[in-house]
Design a protein around this motif. Structure first.
Motif, PDB file in Angstrom:
ATOM      1  N   LEU A 502     -42.866  20.675 -33.170  1.00 59.29           N
ATOM      2  CA  LEU A 502     -41.719  19.928 -32.671  1.00 59.29           C
ATOM      3  C   LEU A 502     -41.061  20.604 -31.473  1.00 59.29           C
ATOM      4  CD1 LEU A 502     -40.156  18.958 -36.121  1.00 59.29           C
ATOM      5  CD2 LEU A 502     -41.211  17.391 -34.475  1.00 59.29           C
ATOM      6  N   GLY A 503     -41.420  21.866 -31.229  1.00 61.46           N
ATOM      7  CA  GLY A 503     -40.854  22.570 -30.083  1.00 61.46           C
ATOM      8  C   GLY A 503     -39.401  22.960 -30.264  1.00 61.46           C
ATOM      9  N   TRP A 504     -38.963  23.156 -31.513  1.00 69.67           N
ATOM     10  CA  TRP A 504     -37.576  23.526 -31.780  1.00 69.67           C
ATOM     11  C   TRP A 504     -37.461  25.047 -31.907  1.00 69.67           C
ATOM     12  CZ3 TRP A 504     -36.475  19.662 -36.387  1.00 69.67           C
ATOM     13  CH2 TRP A 504     -36.515  18.347 -35.897  1.00 69.67           C
ATOM     14  N   ASP A 505     -36.412  25.631 -31.306  1.00 65.58           N
ATOM     15  CA  ASP A 505     -36.177  27.059 -31.511  1.00 65.58           C
ATOM     16  C   ASP A 505     -35.526  27.281 -32.873  1.00 65.58           C
ATOM     17  OD1 ASP A 505     -33.473  26.411 -31.221  1.00 65.58           O
ATOM     18  OD2 ASP A 505     -33.364  27.114 -29.145  1.00 65.58           O
ATOM     19  N   ASP A 506     -35.300  28.542 -33.231  1.00 65.76           N
ATOM     20  CA  ASP A 506     -34.779  28.849 -34.568  1.00 65.76           C
ATOM     21  C   ASP A 506     -33.403  28.236 -34.801  1.00 65.76           C
ATOM     22  OD1 ASP A 506     -37.065  30.257 -35.147  1.00 65.76           O
ATOM     23  OD2 ASP A 506     -36.206  32.234 -34.745  1.00 65.76           O
ATOM     24  N   ALA A 507     -32.556  28.290 -33.784  1.00 65.98           N
ATOM     25  CA  ALA A 507     -31.208  27.734 -33.934  1.00 65.98           C
ATOM     26  C   ALA A 507     -31.261  26.229 -34.190  1.00 65.98           C
ATOM     27  CB  ALA A 507     -30.372  28.036 -32.689  1.00 65.98           C
ATOM     28  N   ARG A 508     -32.153  25.547 -33.474  1.00 68.73           N
ATOM     29  CA  ARG A 508     -32.279  24.094 -33.666  1.00 68.73           C
ATOM     30  C   ARG A 508     -32.789  23.793 -35.074  1.00 68.73           C
ATOM     31  NH1 ARG A 508     -33.966  19.236 -30.953  1.00 68.73           N
ATOM     32  NH2 ARG A 508     -33.764  17.634 -32.574  1.00 68.73           N
ATOM     33  N   TRP A 509     -33.789  24.534 -35.529  1.00 64.24           N
ATOM     34  CA  TRP A 509     -34.311  24.258 -36.870  1.00 64.24           C
ATOM     35  C   TRP A 509     -33.230  24.488 -37.934  1.00 64.24           C
ATOM     36  CZ3 TRP A 509     -38.759  22.007 -38.503  1.00 64.24           C
ATOM     37  CH2 TRP A 509     -38.921  21.943 -39.891  1.00 64.24           C
ATOM     38  N   GLN A 510     -32.489  25.569 -37.819  1.00 70.49           N
ATOM     39  CA  GLN A 510     -31.450  25.848 -38.812  1.00 70.49           C
ATOM     40  C   GLN A 510     -30.385  24.760 -38.810  1.00 70.49           C
ATOM     41  OE1 GLN A 510     -30.285  29.791 -37.608  1.00 70.49           O
ATOM     42  NE2 GLN A 510     -32.219  30.700 -38.303  1.00 70.49           N
ATOM     43  N   GLN A 511     -30.037  24.279 -37.621  1.00 71.61           N
ATOM     44  CA  GLN A 511     -29.071  23.184 -37.527  1.00 71.61           C
ATOM     45  C   GLN A 511     -29.610  21.922 -38.190  1.00 71.61           C
ATOM     46  OE1 GLN A 511     -28.576  21.380 -33.650  1.00 71.61           O
ATOM     47  NE2 GLN A 511     -26.381  21.064 -34.006  1.00 71.61           N
ATOM     48  N   GLU A 512     -30.886  21.621 -37.943  1.00 71.63           N
ATOM     49  CA  GLU A 512     -31.498  20.434 -38.537  1.00 71.63           C
ATOM     50  C   GLU A 512     -31.535  20.522 -40.064  1.00 71.63           C
ATOM     51  OE1 GLU A 512     -32.508  17.556 -37.335  1.00 71.63           O
ATOM     52  OE2 GLU A 512     -32.078  17.973 -35.229  1.00 71.63           O
ATOM     53  N   GLU A 513     -31.829  21.727 -40.586  1.00 72.00           N
ATOM     54  CA  GLU A 513     -31.841  21.905 -42.033  1.00 72.00           C
ATOM     55  C   GLU A 513     -30.455  21.662 -42.628  1.00 72.00           C
ATOM     56  OE1 GLU A 513     -33.410  25.323 -43.891  1.00 72.00           O
ATOM     57  OE2 GLU A 513     -35.456  25.038 -43.159  1.00 72.00           O
ATOM     58  N   GLN A 514     -29.430  22.195 -41.975  1.00 72.81           N
ATOM     59  CA  GLN A 514     -28.060  21.994 -42.478  1.00 72.81           C
ATOM     60  C   GLN A 514     -27.678  20.521 -42.473  1.00 72.81           C
ATOM     61  OE1 GLN A 514     -25.642  24.494 -39.995  1.00 72.81           O
ATOM     62  NE2 GLN A 514     -26.383  26.399 -40.911  1.00 72.81           N
ATOM     63  N   LEU A 515     -27.996  19.838 -41.382  1.00 68.07           N
ATOM     64  CA  LEU A 515     -27.682  18.412 -41.288  1.00 68.07           C
ATOM     65  C   LEU A 515     -28.449  17.617 -42.336  1.00 68.07           C
ATOM     66  CD1 LEU A 515     -27.704  17.976 -37.400  1.00 68.07           C
ATOM     67  CD2 LEU A 515     -25.704  17.860 -38.906  1.00 68.07           C
ATOM     68  N   TYR A 516     -29.714  17.980 -42.546  1.00 62.46           N
ATOM     69  CA  TYR A 516     -30.544  17.270 -43.521  1.00 62.46           C
ATOM     70  C   TYR A 516     -29.997  17.443 -44.930  1.00 62.46           C
ATOM     71  CZ  TYR A 516     -34.434  16.292 -46.654  1.00 62.46           C
ATOM     72  OH  TYR A 516     -35.193  15.824 -47.680  1.00 62.46           O
TER      73      TYR A 516
END
Length: 527
Positions: A502-516
């Motif tokens: 998906l080309g997401w950096d670590d900060a983006r992935w962590q944000q996505e997990e929290q939102l999910y």
């Protein structure tokens, strides 16, 4: 069709949209919008579909998963709706095996209950006549006890069996969109239509906002088709009467072992005499549905209420008293809002379950809006919309009956069972060769006890326009519904596979997990 239909492709495509002379712009990425853009693209129209959130984000991923003819519509005199539905049901069974599959349904009968075996047999005879094939029979009490251990036995007379169909509704939308893209349509999510553009009293385009990057676009078209479901009145002129009646239907998903059923059971709830059902789906068991006026903000995802939870648990206790199903058994829940066309605002409204499921078209120069309708009949609804659009483009259009889905490439994929091949062919269609490459690379392991392969996650990240983690786990796959706590235990492994794709950096992935996690608890957890 660009095989790498993903975030990078989207970023490159956005600046080019305003340069195109679109014949048709479709607003709405549920099954109705997907059907419209698919039929238009097949006819060579230059067409664009815009979805505000994600494809199938609304009702089209939160339906009851049934591709049915609407048996109860016969009793309401809605013959045309039933006839069209049973024909389209058979078309989908023939064209998309593995995605739309036949399912045996059973209605148990009890002494003194209604409808009895004779009345139900008469309705089913009409149902079969409209479908052109006999698909029903009566099973006596002894047979039914054998077929359905645990079913309520007091005063049991037997059961009427018939056949309808089930699907994965979100995957059905994705498959239809893939066919549209193969025929030249441009399809994008995360684009919100802010307003319609008008010149000389005619709709001529749309003002769009990119929900991901914030940029604005003005796009022009020969004709506009609005297929936004429960949101269909948002873009209508304010002087037009409000006619949509949003109705919420909520569902429970239980582990298959907790309430094992080999076929669907439909019965009338003791509380209000509405039909409810229990059926097997994706290795789990669905209990549904409610039918209530939905008064909440449509921009906030619908979720089950405590009263609906109690209502559906009572349905389990009524029909399967020995199972003892309780709230703690529930894997997940979902609630969809049906875009039902009711009485005009201010007029007396009857019971939600008595409203017609017929669709209507609202027209103004340059614009056709589809309101209401059913998942099963998305194709004839799309044809009807395009017939209304065609004269605005100086064209004519007929229903030539051509298939919605192209034939699946004939592939032999080593290591797959015949069931797995059928399932993957149905869900992925033209993408099956790409999936075969990923299976060779990643193997044939499934995610937990589900039927979903890790390779399917990779395919979605590469080629199915995943913009957010919930797109991947709730709609491209159904892992967020089928795994305990939305798949929390599998998130580290999903991250390892999917984050680089998906080309997401670590900060983006962590944000996505929290939102999910927050989204799952709000939309799919217990109230």
């Amino acid at each position: 069709m660009n095989p790498d239909w993903n975030g990078a492709w989207r970023e490159a495509a956005l600046p080019t949209l305003a340069d195109e002379a679109w014949d048709l712009i479709v607003i709405g990425g549920g099954i109705s919008g997907a059907g419209i853009v698919r039929e238009a693209a097949r006819r060579g129209w230059r067409c664009l579909l815009l979805e505000q959130r994600d494809f199938a984000w609304g009702t089209s991923s939160r339906s009851s998963k049934m591709v049915h003819g609407g048996l109860r519509y016969i009793a309401k005199g809605q013959w045309r709706l039933t006839r069209d539905s049973v024909r389209e049901r058979q078309r989908l069974l023939d064209e998309a095996p593995g995605l739309v599959e036949p399912m045996s349904f059973m209605m148990p009968h009890y002494r003194g209950g209604f409808p009895g075996p004779r009345v139900m047999g008469g309705l089913l005879a009409v149902y079969d006549a409209l479908a052109g094939r006999r698909n029903h029979r009566f099973h006596d009490a002894q047979q039914l006890r054998y077929m359905a251990p645990g079913v309520k036995e007091d005063d049991l007379l037997g059961g009427s069996g018939f056949v309808d169909a089930l699907t994965d509704d979100a995957r059905l939308v994705m498959r239809v969109l893939a066919e549209a893209r193969a025929d030249g349509a441009v399809v994008l999510n995360g684009l919100r239509v802010v307003q319609l553009l008008r010149e000389g009293g005619r709709v001529c385009g749309v003002q769009v906002e990119d929900c991901e990057g914030g940029a604005g676009l003005q796009l022009r078209c020969g004709v506009l088709a609005v297929a936004t479901g429960a949101w269909a009145e948002r873009l209508r002129p304010p002087e037009h009467p409000r006619q949509l009646r949003p109705l919420r239907g909520s569902h429970l998903l239980l582990p298959g072992w907790r309430l094992p059923v080999a076929q669907a059971f439909t019965f009338l709830h003791h509380g209000d005499r509405r039909p409810v059902f229990v059926f097997p789906w994706e290795g789990a068991t669905v209990v549904g549905t409610t039918d209530l006026d939905h008064h909440d903000d449509l921009d906030l995802s619908a979720s089950i209420s405590a009263e609906e939870l109690d209502y559906l648990l009572a349905a389990c206790a009524q029909q399967f008293p020995q199972a003892g199903v309780v709230a703690g058994d529930v894997l997940s829940t979902w609630s969809g809002v049906r875009p039902v066309v009711g009485s005009a605002a201010g007029q007396q409204q009857g019971k939600p379950s008595n409203e017609t499921r017929e669709h209507v078209l609202w027209q103004e120069p340059g614009c056709v809006t589809l309101a209401g309708g059913k998942l099963t009949t998305f194709r004839p609804q799309a044809i009807e919309v395009l017939k209304a659009c065609a004269p605005m483009l100086g064209r004519t259009l007929n229903d030539d009956g051509a298939p919605v889905f192209a034939a699946v490439p004939p592939l032999v994929i080593p290591g797959l069972s015949s069931y797995q091949w059928r399932r993957l062919a149905g869900r992925h269609g033209r993408a099956l060769p790409r999936l075969a490459q990923l299976l060779e690379e990643l193997g044939h392991d499934t995610v937990g006890a589900t039927d979903t392969l890790w390779a399917e996650l990779a395919l979605a990240c590469d080629t199915e326009m995943v913009l957010h983690l919930d797109d991947l786990l709730l709609r491209r796959t159904r892992l967020g519904l089928l795994l305990r706590a939305g798949g929390e235990a599998f998130l580290p492994a999903i991250r390892q596979l999917c984050q680089p794709r998906l080309g997401w950096d670590d900060a983006r992935w962590q944000q996505e997990e929290q939102l999910y996690r927050a989204l799952w608890q709000r939309q799919h957890g217990l109230p």
